[in-house]
Design a protein around this motif. Structure first.
Motif: not given
Length: 440
Positions: A402-426
């Motif tokens: 959790d962050r002050p400006h947003r709620p936490r993501a569930d595991d599935a959503d977080a894993q999808q976001r990680l894939r989206g960041a692969a190669g550019s951010q990560l």
């Protein structure tokens, strides 16, 4: 053939040494960490070290024995360690940067500091008093000597009994508390006035403190010490951190501090500032270590990686609550302040013997593969491999917290976001290994 000259034994010893972190003394760790504590209370880096120099000078002049002198040095370095937990959530009750409440001490009383900073002064006064109690408790958790703990606990007690937290008076105040109290007052006055005016005004300030805030005998000793050039040259030495460490070494300071244990305690302290950061560094450490094992890092590298993860956000103590806990989008200026924290973390970690390379990993954990990260804009293989591991673990923990400006993501959503960041951010390869072997 003796065991010492046996090549098999020698090889085994070298192999074991290669898997171990270097041995440290308390001062090896406390001298650099004191700079982070200065930032946490709104001081420029160096305040705690100058307090330590003044306190050390007084201790030597008084003829303190070696264990008490070491305890005095530690108390000077860590005297305001309680500011971090005491300041948690204080921004909700102050009109500006909550760290400035503590920066105004000891020159203002708790009442004066609170009224000037808050519309809820009673809450701020309570936190100011609490920082001494928190400091003593934290020093105990770090395993610091009993005399150090007493000194921290009593460094806001006044000779005339008007101090806090217990209203002790005269010689009922532990000697290290009296020493740190005087050193803290004088350093704060000199810092505010500057070296030249500070030297000129010191006799007047000492007269004002004597018998009220400060022990008259200590005032007399400090007056004599400060009459010579050597005191002032030492106080503003460019290598004051090294000289403090050398002084501790001359007192035969023992080694044997557990760097991992110390890092865990320090990360818990830093993460305690906000409810949304509690446990975050430990989670980053756990995921970083798991990813490091998945890519077959050797044992020593894994230990170093764990320390890097535990200390990666140490520099966030320099960022006010109004920025860290802001529920909306940060302004350009606020983003700039926040993005300085990896460099502050690096500077502290780099001061710890044997962690010079680890400091570079810490500095680079917000760099991006496409070069659009911070603080240095490194790209691709310019970013250390271990920093890329940290970045993946840190991103996943951030997404699932959790962050002050947003709620936490569930595991599935977080894993999808990680894939989206692969190669550019990560690092894309590390993301795939993390998803397949660490969080699958």
């Amino acid at each position: 053939m003796s065991e010492a000259s046996n090549p098999v034994v020698e090889g085994s010893l070298r192999e074991r040494a290669a898997r171990r972190l270097p041995s440290h003394t308390f001062s090896d760790l406390l001298v650099p960490v004191s700079s982070a504590l200065d930032l946490a209370e709104g001081h420029a880096a160096g305040h705690a070290q100058r307090v330590t120099y003044i306190a050390t000078s007084l201790g030597i002049a008084l003829g303190l024995d070696a264990p008490t002198q070491l305890a005095c040095n530690y108390a000077g370095l860590m005297h305001d360690i309680g500011v971090v937990p005491a300041g948690a959530g204080l921004g909700a009750y102050t009109r500006g940067d909550e760290r400035m409440v503590f920066a105004s001490l000891p020159l203002l009383s708790p009442e004066e500091a609170a009224v000037g900073a808050s519309d809820s002064p009673e809450i701020v006064i309570e936190r100011i008093v609490d920082h001494v109690i928190h400091g003593a408790r934290t020093a105990r958790e770090f395993g610091l000597p009993a005399e150090t703990i007493k000194g921290i606990s009593a460094h806001h007690e006044h000779w005339d009994g008007t101090g806090y937290p217990h209203g002790l008076k005269g010689e009922d105040i532990p000697i290290l508390g009296r020493i740190i109290c005087l050193a803290d007052h004088i350093e704060s006055m000199i810092d505010q006035a500057g070296p030249l005016l500070g030297r000129r005004n010191l006799p007047l300030w000492l007269n004002q403190l004597s018998g009220i805030e400060a022990d008259p005998n200590l005032v007399s000793v400090l007056r004599d010490l400060a009459s010579g050039d050597q005191f002032w040259l030492g106080l503003f030495s460019a290598d004051l951190p090294g000289e403090i460490s050398l002084g501790c070494s001359r007192l035969r300071e023992p080694k044997g501090m557990r760097l991992l244990g110390f890092s865990e305690s320090l990360s818990q302290l830093v993460d305690s500032r906000f409810s949304f950061t509690v446990g975050v560094s430990a989670r980053v450490a756990r995921y970083s270590e798991a990813l490091g094992r998945a890519v077959s890092l050797p044992d020593l590298r894994l230990k170093q990686l764990r320390i890097a993860a535990l200390l990666h956000d140490l520099g966030q103590v320099s960022v006010s609550e109004r920025i860290m806990a802001k529920p909306g989008i940060l302004s350009v200026e606020e983003l700039e302040v926040l993005r300085n924290h990896p460099a502050y973390s690096r500077d502290v970690v780099a001061g710890i013997y044997g962690l010079e390379e680890v400091a570079d990993w810490v500095a680079a954990h917000h760099e991006r593969m496409d070069g659009r990260g911070y603080p240095d804009g490194r790209a691709g293989n310019e970013i250390p491999f271990e920093a890329r591991i940290l970045a993946v673990a840190d991103a996943y923990v951030a997404m699932t917290s959790d962050r002050p400006h947003r709620p936490r993501a569930d595991d599935a959503d977080a894993q999808q976001r990680l894939r989206g960041a692969a190669g550019s951010q990560l690092d894309g390869d590390l993301v795939e290994i993390f998803l397949r072997q660490v969080v699958s």
